[in-house]
Scaffold this active site. Structure first.
Site, PDB file in Angstrom:
ATOM      1  CG  HIS A 133      -9.574  -3.148  -1.841  1.00 50.64           C
ATOM      2  ND1 HIS A 133      -8.943  -4.290  -2.171  1.00 50.64           N
ATOM      3  CD2 HIS A 133     -10.539  -3.141  -2.435  1.00 50.64           C
ATOM      4  CE1 HIS A 133      -9.543  -4.825  -3.351  1.00 50.64           C
ATOM      5  NE2 HIS A 133     -10.694  -4.211  -3.310  1.00 50.64           N
ATOM      6  CG  ASP A 210      -5.814   1.631  -2.365  1.00 52.72           C
ATOM      7  OD1 ASP A 210      -5.804   2.133  -3.481  1.00 52.72           O
ATOM      8  OD2 ASP A 210      -6.290   0.686  -1.797  1.00 52.72           O
ATOM      9  CD  GLN A 213     -13.035   2.805  -4.746  1.00 50.50           C
ATOM     10  OE1 GLN A 213     -13.861   3.493  -5.399  1.00 50.50           O
ATOM     11  NE2 GLN A 213     -13.065   1.463  -5.155  1.00 50.50           N
ATOM     12  CE  LYS A 236     -10.826  -0.086  -8.085  1.00 54.33           C
ATOM     13  NZ  LYS A 236     -12.072  -0.996  -8.022  1.00 54.33           N
ATOM     14  CB  CYS A 375     -12.452  -6.357  -1.733  1.00 56.82           C
ATOM     15  SG  CYS A 375     -12.855  -7.574  -2.867  1.00 56.82           S
TER      16      CYS A 375
END
Lengths: 420, 143
Positions: A133, A210, A213, A236, A375
């Site tokens: 991202h 990261d 997600q 999220k 993104c």
């Protein structure tokens, strides 16, 4: 449900019951039942989270830490407890390894701005994946401009998986940090992070994940992952916006300089200089997003109550169902999902339909999907993707909703092919 | 190409205008390149990747020929088709008088706030091409 489906998702996972926890799912959009499939951008929040935020604002609202009075004490305990809940959720050794920030973007900026600025020199390498991202690219580009570090990107294979052979070549003894998106927000691919970590360890590099997600959809154990940094966003994963966290190993947080500075992050301040507060407050300057932090704690409670293993199993069953339907849809190009582990995140194009038009018309039928570059422009360019539609599912979505998506896509496609 | 038997759920608003837009989208007017143009300007919308180029030739202060090219959604492409029809054969100064409202009226279907940029891309490119970039960030861009 078939017998095999029952095995895949334990009967105890009652999605209709889960749906009742999310008041927004009962609303209509353009006269239709809402089918919310933009979860990779932001999930919905269960009533338990909304209630926790409201309670913190209506019952225990005060600034945290130095207050002697009752409200200040309650707010402080609630906010600290939220750190402990997150720490347990990701199996951190200590809750002091969990720093609350606004979102994963801020967490990644913290790593680059505090650890990176203090530890990297010209010529040092930061190795990322082309799947990142923008939030795990731009902070490192800023460091490249400032320090002269070298940025390298691990490519993807044409089927949308990380090229581990290339990774082995790109990660060298000059590499100081390897950073990877745990699960792609475009392709849904869950990356083989163990292999990257081992390669990073072999050259003595730090390893960053990261998890924006991945964490909403699967069990995450930062000790098993053995990552140095793990970033995530609350919104999220059923939590409020404006709150996320950075996990980092305690030794690293101890030796890192602060990122944002000012109130609350200090121990003492004199005109000559300052000393830093204990962890994690050293990295939480200024008045925190207290209610949102408490809301994140409630979100973690909610997810733990469902059980992340069961959430993952349910979503995997849903993924298989959607995948089969998408692959059978005439004129639909699906990116990724050929082999390897994936979340139920699907990026695709339909012949003759511009993604913006597709998203616009799907919305008329009550279906919320995203369109654009998500993104992740470097990944889109690498795979020769322009813009795409993206349907991303979550723990409250159903097969009936997937059917409605396919029906609505059929309507859109027929409109562009045949006219009215 | 239109199959009269086909009725779409999507067309619960203004089906005739939607037909018109689809027609502009599939068979755009004034689409292509223009050699020896007096004005050429190109811009994109980075958020959706749309790209648009408008080229025109004038004679005696009148827009004698105009072409647009690029890629994009039904709204941006049909808007360009409609706009180039509107100004072709008109005095160049006509470009200055076209407002956001006139553009949206010509498109003819309700344009939500999320699609306004698509609807106004052609007008922006044309105005910036004829009068320079400064011509645009005025009343038309107050979304």
């Amino acid at each position: 449900m078939t017998e095999s489906a029952l095995r895949a998702a334990p009967a105890a996972y009652d999605v209709q019951r889960v749906r009742r926890d999310f008041p927004i799912l009962a609303r209509k959009v353009n006269g239709r039942d809402l089918v919310y499939l933009d979860n990779a951008a932001s999930s919905q929040r269960p009533k338990a989270v909304v209630d926790a935020v409201v309670e913190s604002m209506t019952v225990s609202n005060a600034n945290i830490h130095r207050a002697i009075h009752t409200l200040g004490y309650e707010a402080t305990v609630g906010y600290e407890e939220a750190h402990k809940k997150v720490a347990r959720f990701i199996n951190a050794r200590s809750w002091r390894e969990v720093v609350f920030v606004r979102n994963a973007t801020e967490a990644l900026n913290l790593v680059a701005g505090a650890w990176g600025l203090a530890n990297l020199r010209a010529g040092d390498e930061v190795v990322l994946t082309i799947m990142e991202h923008h939030s795990n690219i731009v902070p490192w580009q800023m460091l490249r401009a400032r320090l002269g570090v070298t940025l390298k990107f691990i490519p993807v294979t044409p089927s949308g998986l990380l090229d581990l052979d290339a990774a082995a070549r790109l990660i060298t003894p000059r590499t100081r940090l390897v950073g990877a998106v745990h699960a792609s927000n475009v392709l849904g691919a869950v990356n083989p992070v163990g292999a990257l970590r081992d390669r990073a360890r072999a050259v003595g590099a730090k390893f960053l994940l990261d998890g924006a997600q991945s964490l909403p959809h699967m069990p995450v154990d930062v000790r098993a992952l053995d990552c140095d940094f793990f970033a995530a966003s609350g919104h999220k994963m059923c939590g409020p916006t404006g709150i996320g966290f950075l996990y980092a190993k305690k030794e690293l947080l101890e030796e890192m300089p602060p990122f944002l500075t000012g109130g609350d992050m200090i121990a003492t301040v004199t005109p000559e200089g300052s000393t830093w507060n204990e962890l994690p407050w050293k990295f939480e300057a200024g008045t925190a997003a207290i209610a949102e932090g408490i809301g994140l704690g409630a979100a973690v409670d909610y997810l733990s109550g469902l059980g992340m293993e069961r959430v993952l199993a349910y979503e995997e069953e849903l993924r298989g169902y959607v995948l089969e339907k998408l692959l059978a849809f005439p004129g639909l190009t699906l990116y990724g999902h050929r082999k390897g582990e994936h979340l139920a995140v699907f990026s695709f194009n339909v012949d003759g339909v511009h993604p913006h038009d597709g998203a616009n018309l799907l919305d008329r039928l009550g279906v919320a999907v995203r369109s654009g570059h998500h993104c992740a422009q470097p990944l889109m360019a690498a795979l020769g993707m322009d813009n795409t539609l993206r349907a991303s599912f979550y723990l409250y979505n159903t097969k009936e909703e997937a059917d409605h998506l396919l029906y609505a896509l059929g309507e859109v496609s027929r409109l562009f092919v045949h006219g009215r | 190409m239109t199959d009269p038997a086909f009725k779409s759920d999507l067309l619960d608003v203004d089906p005739l205008m939607m037909d018109l837009l689809l027609d502009h989208y599939k068979h755009p007017h004034n689409f292509g390149e223009l050699a020896g143009a007096d004005v050429v300007h190109e811009e994109g919308n980075p958020s959706c990747g749309d790209q648009m180029k408008i080229a025109l030739k004038t004679k005696g202060g009148v827009i004698e020929e105009i072409k647009f090219s690029g890629k994009g959604c039904i709204i941006s492409q049909s808007a360009a088709s409609i706009l180039t029809d509107l100004v072709k054969g008109a005095p160049l100064d006509r470009v200055r008088t076209i407002t956001k409202e006139e553009m949206l009226e010509n498109i003819g279907i309700p344009i939500g706030p999320m699609r306004l940029k698509c609807a106004l891309l052609a007008l922006k490119v044309l105005k910036a091409g004829v009068y320079g970039q400064a011509a645009w960030p005025g009343e038309e861009d107050d979304e």
